[in-house]
Design a protein around this motif. Structure first.
Motif, PDB file in Angstrom:
ATOM      1  N   VAL A 182     -65.119 -16.163 -34.749  1.00  0.00           N
ATOM      2  CA  VAL A 182     -65.073 -17.430 -34.066  1.00  0.00           C
ATOM      3  C   VAL A 182     -66.517 -18.369 -34.492  1.00  0.00           C
ATOM      4  CG1 VAL A 182     -65.527 -18.658 -31.855  1.00  0.00           C
ATOM      5  CG2 VAL A 182     -63.896 -16.677 -32.077  1.00  0.00           C
ATOM      6  N   LEU A 192     -64.982 -10.088 -34.135  1.00  0.00           N
ATOM      7  CA  LEU A 192     -63.957 -11.212 -33.478  1.00  0.00           C
ATOM      8  C   LEU A 192     -65.007 -12.503 -33.317  1.00  0.00           C
ATOM      9  CD1 LEU A 192     -61.164  -9.779 -31.642  1.00  0.00           C
ATOM     10  CD2 LEU A 192     -60.900 -10.825 -33.958  1.00  0.00           C
ATOM     11  N   SER A 193     -66.197 -12.056 -32.612  1.00  0.00           N
ATOM     12  CA  SER A 193     -67.061 -12.866 -32.016  1.00  0.00           C
ATOM     13  C   SER A 193     -67.780 -13.699 -33.258  1.00  0.00           C
ATOM     14  CB  SER A 193     -68.155 -12.280 -31.326  1.00  0.00           C
ATOM     15  OG  SER A 193     -67.706 -11.590 -30.162  1.00  0.00           O
ATOM     16  N   CYS A 224     -61.889 -20.967 -43.897  1.00  0.00           N
ATOM     17  CA  CYS A 224     -62.276 -22.298 -43.556  1.00  0.00           C
ATOM     18  C   CYS A 224     -62.571 -23.341 -44.938  1.00  0.00           C
ATOM     19  CB  CYS A 224     -63.405 -22.506 -42.823  1.00  0.00           C
ATOM     20  SG  CYS A 224     -62.918 -21.990 -40.970  1.00  0.00           S
ATOM     21  N   ALA A 229     -64.119 -15.744 -41.869  1.00  0.00           N
ATOM     22  CA  ALA A 229     -63.848 -17.103 -41.338  1.00  0.00           C
ATOM     23  C   ALA A 229     -64.423 -18.275 -42.401  1.00  0.00           C
ATOM     24  CB  ALA A 229     -64.581 -17.110 -39.834  1.00  0.00           C
ATOM     25  N   VAL A 287     -65.788 -20.090 -37.662  1.00  0.00           N
ATOM     26  CA  VAL A 287     -64.965 -21.091 -37.641  1.00  0.00           C
ATOM     27  C   VAL A 287     -65.663 -22.307 -37.072  1.00  0.00           C
ATOM     28  CG1 VAL A 287     -62.833 -22.084 -36.464  1.00  0.00           C
ATOM     29  CG2 VAL A 287     -62.926 -19.666 -37.395  1.00  0.00           C
ATOM     30  N   VAL A 288     -66.307 -22.137 -36.058  1.00  0.00           N
ATOM     31  CA  VAL A 288     -67.020 -23.344 -35.300  1.00  0.00           C
ATOM     32  C   VAL A 288     -68.285 -23.634 -36.250  1.00  0.00           C
ATOM     33  CG1 VAL A 288     -68.559 -23.897 -33.338  1.00  0.00           C
ATOM     34  CG2 VAL A 288     -66.475 -22.405 -33.040  1.00  0.00           C
TER      35      VAL A 288
END
Length: 204
Positions: A10, A6-7, A161, A157, A13-14
């Protein structure tokens, strides 16, 4: 393992949705030719990101601190960004005809995305930092399984994206007026030239 995944998701995505050269070029190509070339720019950048991920997570990022490697890479990045920026400003002045991408255009967009990612010095720093962050998350030297989990979360991710960004650009293309397309091209050109200046300053 879930925390690591999960980290990484994220972080991915950033990283992918943050403003920069890839987003600017995706917008420029997408406005002119639609979804497929915009997606190709994103996928091309993903190939470069995957390479930087391997370099950063294995600790090889330190090699790129040597002037003999950092200087030519930074100069190549600055020149390439400047060339793309000038092209975008030219498109703002003479609005290109929005049509289907010519044969081989997707391949060209793919190459542009990969080149932007591979020559971006920021990716060296980013992935070096992520390698350190992973060690902080696990509290020790990451195992191979933990490193692969982190890599998998980031890349998932990134892939998602790619499609989201290309879809939003296509939506903008079909709904934006000529005036707003000119503004978008102009902003992309200014952003790319600004990033070229930053890349040049970073190596001089």
């Amino acid at each position: 393992m879930l925390t690591i995944f999960l980290s990484a998701f994220v972080f991915g995505v950033v990283f992918c949705l943050s403003p920069g050269a890839i987003l600017a070029e995706t917008l420029r190509r997408g406005l002119q030719h639609g979804f497929a070339p915009a997606l190709c720019v994103q996928v091309g950048s993903l190939l470069g990101d995957a390479l930087w991920a391997v370099i950063g997570l294995t600790g090889l990022a330190l090699l790129f601190e040597y002037p003999a490697v950092k200087l030519p890479l930074g100069l190549a990045c600055a020149l390439y960004l400047a060339w793309l920026g000038i092209g975008s400003l030219r498109d703002a002045w003479h609005l290109p005809v929005a049509d289907s991408e010519a044969v081989g255009g997707e391949r060209s967009a793919l190459a542009v995305g990969a080149a932007l990612s591979l020559t971006n010095p920021k990716n060296i720093v980013y992935w070096g930092a992520l390698g350190t962050a992973l060690a902080g998350i696990v509290g020790d030297t990451p195992s191979h399984a933990q490193t692969l989990t982190f890599f998998g979360g980031f890349m998932l991710a990134s892939v998602l994206c790619c499609f989201v960004t290309a879809g939003l650009v296509e939506l903008l293309r079909t709904s934006a007026s000529d005036r707003w397309q000119r503004v978008s091209y102009g902003l992309c050109g200014v952003a790319l030239l600004y990033l070229a200046g930053l890349a040049l300053r970073g190596v001089l």
